[in-house]
Design a protein around this motif. Sequence first.
Motif, PDB file in Angstrom:
ATOM      1  N   VAL A  58     -10.651  32.241 -38.421  1.00  0.00           N
ATOM      2  CA  VAL A  58     -11.020  31.905 -37.044  1.00  0.00           C
ATOM      3  C   VAL A  58     -10.639  30.465 -36.736  1.00  0.00           C
ATOM      4  N   ARG A  59     -10.891  29.583 -37.697  1.00  0.00           N
ATOM      5  CA  ARG A  59     -10.581  28.168 -37.484  1.00  0.00           C
ATOM      6  C   ARG A  59      -9.084  27.956 -37.272  1.00  0.00           C
ATOM      7  N   ILE A  60      -8.258  28.600 -38.097  1.00  0.00           N
ATOM      8  CA  ILE A  60      -6.802  28.464 -37.956  1.00  0.00           C
ATOM      9  C   ILE A  60      -6.341  29.031 -36.625  1.00  0.00           C
ATOM     10  N   CYS A  61      -6.866  30.197 -36.260  1.00  0.00           N
ATOM     11  CA  CYS A  61      -6.437  30.826 -35.009  1.00  0.00           C
ATOM     12  C   CYS A  61      -6.892  30.034 -33.787  1.00  0.00           C
ATOM     13  N   ARG A  62      -7.995  29.338 -33.901  1.00  0.00           N
ATOM     14  CA  ARG A  62      -8.435  28.515 -32.784  1.00  0.00           C
ATOM     15  C   ARG A  62      -7.645  27.215 -32.704  1.00  0.00           C
ATOM     16  N   ASP A  63      -7.483  26.540 -33.852  1.00  0.00           N
ATOM     17  CA  ASP A  63      -6.898  25.198 -33.846  1.00  0.00           C
ATOM     18  C   ASP A  63      -5.388  25.183 -34.042  1.00  0.00           C
ATOM     19  N   GLY A  67       2.959  21.989 -35.922  1.00  0.00           N
ATOM     20  CA  GLY A  67       4.117  22.686 -35.361  1.00  0.00           C
ATOM     21  C   GLY A  67       3.773  23.871 -34.486  1.00  0.00           C
ATOM     22  N   LEU A  68       2.528  24.348 -34.560  1.00  0.00           N
ATOM     23  CA  LEU A  68       2.124  25.479 -33.718  1.00  0.00           C
ATOM     24  C   LEU A  68       0.660  25.301 -33.322  1.00  0.00           C
ATOM     25  N   PRO A  69       0.403  24.589 -32.231  1.00  0.00           N
ATOM     26  CA  PRO A  69      -0.976  24.318 -31.804  1.00  0.00           C
ATOM     27  C   PRO A  69      -1.700  25.592 -31.362  1.00  0.00           C
ATOM     28  N   GLY A  70      -2.998  25.592 -31.522  1.00  0.00           N
ATOM     29  CA  GLY A  70      -3.806  26.717 -31.064  1.00  0.00           C
ATOM     30  C   GLY A  70      -4.114  26.640 -29.582  1.00  0.00           C
ATOM     31  N   PRO A  71      -4.664  27.735 -29.047  1.00  0.00           N
ATOM     32  CA  PRO A  71      -5.050  28.935 -29.774  1.00  0.00           C
ATOM     33  C   PRO A  71      -3.842  29.801 -30.115  1.00  0.00           C
ATOM     34  N   LEU A  72      -3.958  30.517 -31.242  1.00  0.00           N
ATOM     35  CA  LEU A  72      -2.883  31.395 -31.694  1.00  0.00           C
ATOM     36  C   LEU A  72      -3.124  32.844 -31.279  1.00  0.00           C
ATOM     37  N   CYS A  73      -4.155  33.075 -30.480  1.00  0.00           N
ATOM     38  CA  CYS A  73      -4.469  34.412 -29.984  1.00  0.00           C
ATOM     39  C   CYS A  73      -5.642  34.259 -29.030  1.00  0.00           C
ATOM     40  N   VAL A  82     -16.012  42.595 -36.015  1.00  0.00           N
ATOM     41  CA  VAL A  82     -16.516  41.638 -35.033  1.00  0.00           C
ATOM     42  C   VAL A  82     -15.328  40.917 -34.393  1.00  0.00           C
ATOM     43  N   VAL A  83     -15.375  40.726 -33.078  1.00  0.00           N
ATOM     44  CA  VAL A  83     -14.308  40.041 -32.358  1.00  0.00           C
ATOM     45  C   VAL A  83     -14.751  38.608 -32.066  1.00  0.00           C
ATOM     46  N   HIS A  84     -13.988  37.650 -32.569  1.00  0.00           N
ATOM     47  CA  HIS A  84     -14.279  36.232 -32.365  1.00  0.00           C
ATOM     48  C   HIS A  84     -13.319  35.702 -31.297  1.00  0.00           C
ATOM     49  N   LEU A  85     -13.841  35.395 -30.123  1.00  0.00           N
ATOM     50  CA  LEU A  85     -13.014  34.900 -29.034  1.00  0.00           C
ATOM     51  C   LEU A  85     -12.745  33.415 -29.236  1.00  0.00           C
ATOM     52  N   VAL A  86     -11.445  33.046 -29.317  1.00  0.00           N
ATOM     53  CA  VAL A  86     -11.077  31.655 -29.628  1.00  0.00           C
ATOM     54  C   VAL A  86     -10.300  30.984 -28.504  1.00  0.00           C
ATOM     55  N   GLY A  87      -9.851  31.730 -27.519  1.00  0.00           N
ATOM     56  CA  GLY A  87      -9.084  31.137 -26.426  1.00  0.00           C
ATOM     57  C   GLY A  87      -8.936  32.111 -25.286  1.00  0.00           C
TER      58      GLY A  87
END
Length: 303
Positions: A58-63, A67-73, A82-87
């Motif tokens: 979750v942390r990687i997908c948010r931040d 070279g590839l800033p978040g959100p990544l999804c 469970v669905v974790h909404l990050v962006g």
Amino acid sequence: MATAPSASTFAALLRAEGLAVVEVGDWESHNRNHKGPWGPVHGVMIHHTVTKGTDASVRICRDGYSGLPGPLCHGVIDKQGVVHLVGYGRANHAGLGDDDVLRAVIAERALPADNEATTDGNRHLYGFECINLGDGKDPWPEAQLLAIERVSAAICRHHGWTERSVIGHLEWQPGKVDPRGFTMDSMRSRIGKRLGSKNPAAPLPTPKRPVVDLSRLRGAARQDPPKRGTPVSYSGVRTVEAALVDEGLLSKRYDDGHFGSATVSAYAAWQRRLGYRGRDADGIPGKTSLTKLGKRHGFDVKD
């Protein structure tokens, strides 16, 4: 042409489909909209993370990363479903893909082979990262597959789309393999059946949180460490070790269920991270430090 709903409506429609949803930080305004528009939206894209562990993923997908800033999804679907909404908005998940594929998604017809990368998918597609190593061996629990099905159906239902509006990253961009471990045709079949169902969705069961017994954990940390490969004396050790691995404090090779010297050192590093020093950072778990670790990694503490 479809306009994405508001963030609050988006979360509500996922919950209405029976999903457990976790809203992570400022997800409603966390996006890449300053790099280009988001919308009109035309479909849903499914990915795998190539990571292990819910918190770290979750942390990687948010931040994002260098070279590839978040959100990544927009959302991360964990192994428990469970669905974790990050962006919400434009996200760095789809990249450039095949314009013929996008036209097929819009027309809701069979997909052509993806053989070029010329069209901005981040603008037009919702993206969900699913926690899986993507090696073809890491299992896909039914709860996770069911959550993918429900997420996709919820969005399609809102926009009036069919299952043809749901694609995998491997169907969009040449060279991609995700999601690996199930076929998108099988997932679209599940989504189609759900969209045709007249029965309301039953809520997914709430995952039970592990409980770590502090006294047993402290006993394991104080004993002479047994040889690797011997039977695990207390399962709570593995729960704590997995959390320390996710925190980047313990090498995966020592996540073996024994509170050996490597785990003691890793736990001492966790205590120092919390501000403890000297004897208070000796690597033997205390209630406060363990409770804080549990809050970050989904387990409870019993005295």
